[in-house]
Each structure stands twice: as C-alpha cells, then as structure tokens.
Design an enzyme around this catalytic site. Structure first.
Site, short mmCIF file in Angstrom:
data_model
loop_
_atom_site.label_atom_id
_atom_site.label_comp_id
_atom_site.label_asym_id
_atom_site.label_seq_id
_atom_site.Cartn_x
_atom_site.Cartn_y
_atom_site.Cartn_z
CG HIS A 1 -1.95 1.10 1.18
ND1 HIS A 1 -3.29 0.84 1.04
CD2 HIS A 1 -1.84 2.45 1.24
CE1 HIS A 1 -3.96 1.99 1.01
NE2 HIS A 1 -3.09 2.98 1.13
CG HIS B 1 -1.17 7.03 -1.48
ND1 HIS B 1 -2.40 7.16 -2.09
CD2 HIS B 1 -1.38 6.30 -0.36
CE1 HIS B 1 -3.33 6.54 -1.36
NE2 HIS B 1 -2.71 6.01 -0.30
CD GLN C 1 -7.29 11.09 -1.69
OE1 GLN C 1 -6.12 10.76 -1.75
NE2 GLN C 1 -8.04 10.85 -0.64
CG HIS D 1 -7.59 4.27 0.66
ND1 HIS D 1 -7.07 3.85 -0.53
CD2 HIS D 1 -6.60 4.96 1.29
CE1 HIS D 1 -5.82 4.25 -0.61
NE2 HIS D 1 -5.50 4.92 0.48
CD GLU E 1 -6.75 6.42 6.01
OE1 GLU E 1 -7.11 6.44 4.81
OE2 GLU E 1 -5.63 6.79 6.38
CG ASP F 1 -0.90 5.07 3.56
OD1 ASP F 1 -1.22 5.26 2.36
OD2 ASP F 1 -1.65 5.37 4.50
CD1 TRP G 1 -3.45 12.27 4.34
CD2 TRP G 1 -2.31 12.23 2.41
NE1 TRP G 1 -4.32 12.54 3.31
CE2 TRP G 1 -3.66 12.52 2.12
CE3 TRP G 1 -1.39 12.15 1.35
CZ2 TRP G 1 -4.12 12.74 0.82
CZ3 TRP G 1 -1.85 12.37 0.05
CH2 TRP G 1 -3.19 12.66 -0.20
FE FE2 Z 1 -3.55 5.06 1.52
#
Ligand code: FE2
Length: 430
Positions: A57, A59, A152, A210, A213, A309, A315
């Site tokens: 996982h 991005h 997203q 996702h 979360e 991630d 993030w």
């Molecule tokens: Fe993610």
C-alpha cells in the site's frame, strides 16, 4: 555452470546453512549444500537471505511532495486530502515522474522490489495515471509496480469520478480502488463498494479499497466489502486497506465481522506509521491507537500485510521506503511481541504482502525468480530490531543495489580493561 551460487545463508524460516543456486534469472536449487561450479560465489556468512520486501500500500503520485504548497497543520487525514487537492492542479507529469523514480531508487536500495501504489483518478486530466504508467514501464527491470485506480475524492461524491476511474482502467491500471468512508453518506459509501466491486468482477480485476479509515466505530463499509466479495465470487481477490474503524468498533460486532471477512478471503493492509499518526486526532485522553485489529485478524486466518502508505507527502512528513521500519511500528502498535508474532510482522512486509499483489514466482524455492536480499542480521526478528542493512539486493540474479556493512568505531579511552563495545549492528552470538 551456474550464474550465481550463494551459500552459508540463513533463510527466514530458520533453516541454516543453506545454499541458493541461480541460473537464467531463476532459482534452480535450494539445499543445505550445493556443489556445482558457478561464475560467482557469495559466502553469506550465516546471515539472513530473504525474499525482497513488498509494499502492499503506497501513494507514489504524492510521494516526496512534503511542504508543497504547505504542510498539514492539523495532522488529520481530512486536512491531508484538502492539501492534496490544493497541490493537484499544480502537478506536472515530469515532476510526478521525477519524484516517483527517486522514490523507486530509495526502495531498491532497501530491498523493496514490489510496490502496490494507489494513483488518484479524480482529476479528469489523469496526469498522475499517465505519469505512473510511464514509471511502471521504466522501473520494470528492477521493480514490480502495481497500480490501483483510486478515486480520492469519492467515486460518487466527485463529479466525473466514475468515468475517470473507468478510463484509468482502460489505460492499463491494474486494480480497482475506492474510498467509501469519504462518500457523502454511509448509504452512498455502501453503494460505492457495490459499484466498484461489480466493475472489478466485470473486468476481471483485483480490488483494493481504502476502507473505514476513520475513528468512527459505526464506519462499517468493510462489512459491505466482505459481502460483495462473496456475492460476486471475488474470494481472495479483494483487499481492505486501513480498516482503522475496527479499532474502535464494539467487540460483539467484531466477533461477527471477523468470520465474514475470513469467509470472503479478504486481505487486509494495515499502515501502522500513518494510522498511528493520523488517527485519534479528535481524542483527548485516553487516545485511541487508530490501527486495525491485526492479531485478531491473523487468528481468524485473514492475510494481513503492513504498508508504508506515505513518504514525505501531505499526510506524512517522514518515511524512507524502509519496510523494516514499517514492520517495527506495526509490531509495537499491535503489541505483537511473541517470537511467532514478530516473525509474522516480517512476513507482513514480505510473503503476506506478495500474496496480496498476487506476485508470480515470488519466494526462495526452486523455480522462483532469483530476487532476494542479503541482510546484516541473522534472522527476521534481528532484521526488524536493527532495521538491518541491505548488504546486497538481487533482482533476477543480478546485483541491483549494495550497501556497506553498518559498523561503529568507538574511542573509549577511559575503559579500564581496554576492550571495546560491540556495535549494536553486530551483537554477540547467542
Ligand atoms: Fe492510503
């Protein structure tokens, strides 16, 4: 004549000493002793040889963008999404490619040779999709990059998102993604799960959403994900990523949910570095941990991987593609401290993650690709403890990265007996 013979290795399951014979990019034999001529012979000196690390996982479209155009002040998922929304219009294909390739260099140096990356498909230009498809092709000789079409901004909430996601799949993106907890309502979230699983079933694709979360214990989209998986016969082809609401759910409800997830052969990816920092931000004290129930999922036979991630993006400010750091954080947050559980944490960044990506011919058995990492550690637990140096990284039998042994020089004039401490990277034998 073998291309490569690696001997005196310790394998992750504890077998030692073992030899691995390589020819034509494949492992052709694994045995305690292999007596055959080879163009190159390496003495592993009893150290750990592992299959490569796998990140289930990530991005890659946002990686290495930290601080652009500003940093996340609240530290929450929602500000991160808003910040990414500010950054998106300014992205260029060249910049996304450049950052992604830089990250892939880091990954390979750390023995990370397969990554599943979500790519945001909300933007009608599909600039990031084009960029990462290009990156996927360019890194293919040394890294498997699998892409997930990730809406997203919500496949139902964001205008045009469904059409954009379908276009991304047409362009060659491998996996169907989703974000049900970001849709406008619980009902819309459930509808998005149904819709996206049906798209995957129709196209013969894997699913990785996702999912939940959130710290909201009533965020139960994983239930719908398990239901749609079994309804559509997608058993073993669907992954729920994050699932942080499971941390806060009522125990009675979870006792019903876990068998349903196992029945659907759902895979789970937990992202410990990110969720321990993003979640629980609305709590005072006690503060929830914001990580899904990893030991309980494993006890029910659910396959669980740990993902990186984010690295230096809206993030998360930290990270370096070191899957041993990810495993260490997962181990701590989930309190997986027994010997067997620590071994499972190593599996979560190697074999368990490879199962999620459905990587072919992955592993250290005869017939597998000759992909492996020589670590400066004697077993998987020591590798996690030390975030062990990746001494040599092989892809298809070819050396693709090398790092010098970690050592320390000590100058302890005051020590009475004149002896030196051993470096923590080379502990005394047990
Ligand atoms: Fe993610």
């Amino acid at each position: 004549m073998l291309d490569l013979l690696l001997h005196n290795a310790t394998l992750p399951d504890g077998r030692s000493p073992m030899a691995i014979a390589v020819q034509g990019g494949r492992i052709v034999d694994v045995a305690s002793v292999i007596d055959a001529p080879a163009r190159e012979t390496i003495d592993a000196q009893g150290l750990l040889v592992s299959p490569p690390f796998v990140d289930a996982h990530f991005h890659m479209d946002s990686t290495l963008s930290y601080g652009m155009p500003r940093v996340n002040q609240s530290g929450t998922l929602l500000e991160g999404i808003a910040l990414w929304g500010e950054l998106k219009p300014t992205l260029t294909q060249e910049a996304v490619i450049e950052r992604a390739l830089a990250y892939c260099d880091w990954a390979v140096a750390r023995g990370l040779l397969a990554i599943r990356s979500h790519v945001d498909t909300s933007d009608a230009r599909l600039l990031a999709v084009e960029a990462l498809l290009e990156v996927k092709q360019r890194v293919a000789p040394y890294l498997d990059l699998q892409l997930v079409a990730f809406p997203q901004d919500g496949v139902l909430r964001s205008p045009g998102a469904l059409a954009n996601l379908e276009r991304a799949l047409d362009m060659g993106v491998d996996v169907v993604g989703g974000i049900p907890h970001f849709e406008r309502t619980m009902a819309e979230g459930a509808a998005s799960v149904k819709l996206l699983c049906e798209i995957a079933a129709r196209r013969g694709k894997l699913v990785d959403m996702h999912c939940d979360e959130s710290d909201d214990p009533l965020s139960r989209h994983v239930e719908t994900l398990a239901f749609e998986t079994q309804r559509l016969g997608l058993h073993g082809r669907v992954t729920g990523s994050h699932l942080t609401s499971m941390h806060s759910m009522d125990n009675y409800y979870v006792s019903k949910l876990l068998p349903l997830m196992a029945e659907a052969q759902l895979h789970v990816v937990s992202n410990p570095l990110i969720n321990i920092t993003l979640q629980g931000r609305h709590d005072s004290y006690p503060k929830r941990r914001g990580m899904t129930r990893v030991p309980e999922l494993l006890a029910h036979g659910v396959n669980v991987a740990f993902g990186q991630d984010c690295v230096m993006d809206p993030w998360y400010a930290l990270g370096s593609g070191d899957m041993l750091e990810v495993a260490a954080m997962g181990l701590h947050v989930a309190q997986m401290t027994s010997r067997a559980a620590m071994q499972q944490c190593f599996d979560a960044v190697t074999t368990s993650a490879a199962r999620i990506l459905q990587l072919e011919d992955y592993g250290l058995t005869t017939g597998c690709h000759a992909d492996f990492v020589l670590l400066q550690a004697r077993d998987p637990v020591e590798a996690i403890r030390l975030r062990a140096t990746r001494l040599k990284v092989f892809r298809r039998g070819r050396l693709v990265a090398e790092s010098p042994e970690a050592t320390a020089s000590l100058y302890l004039d005051g020590r009475p007996d004149g002896t030196a401490f051993l470096s923590p990277a080379t502990p005394p034998s047990r």
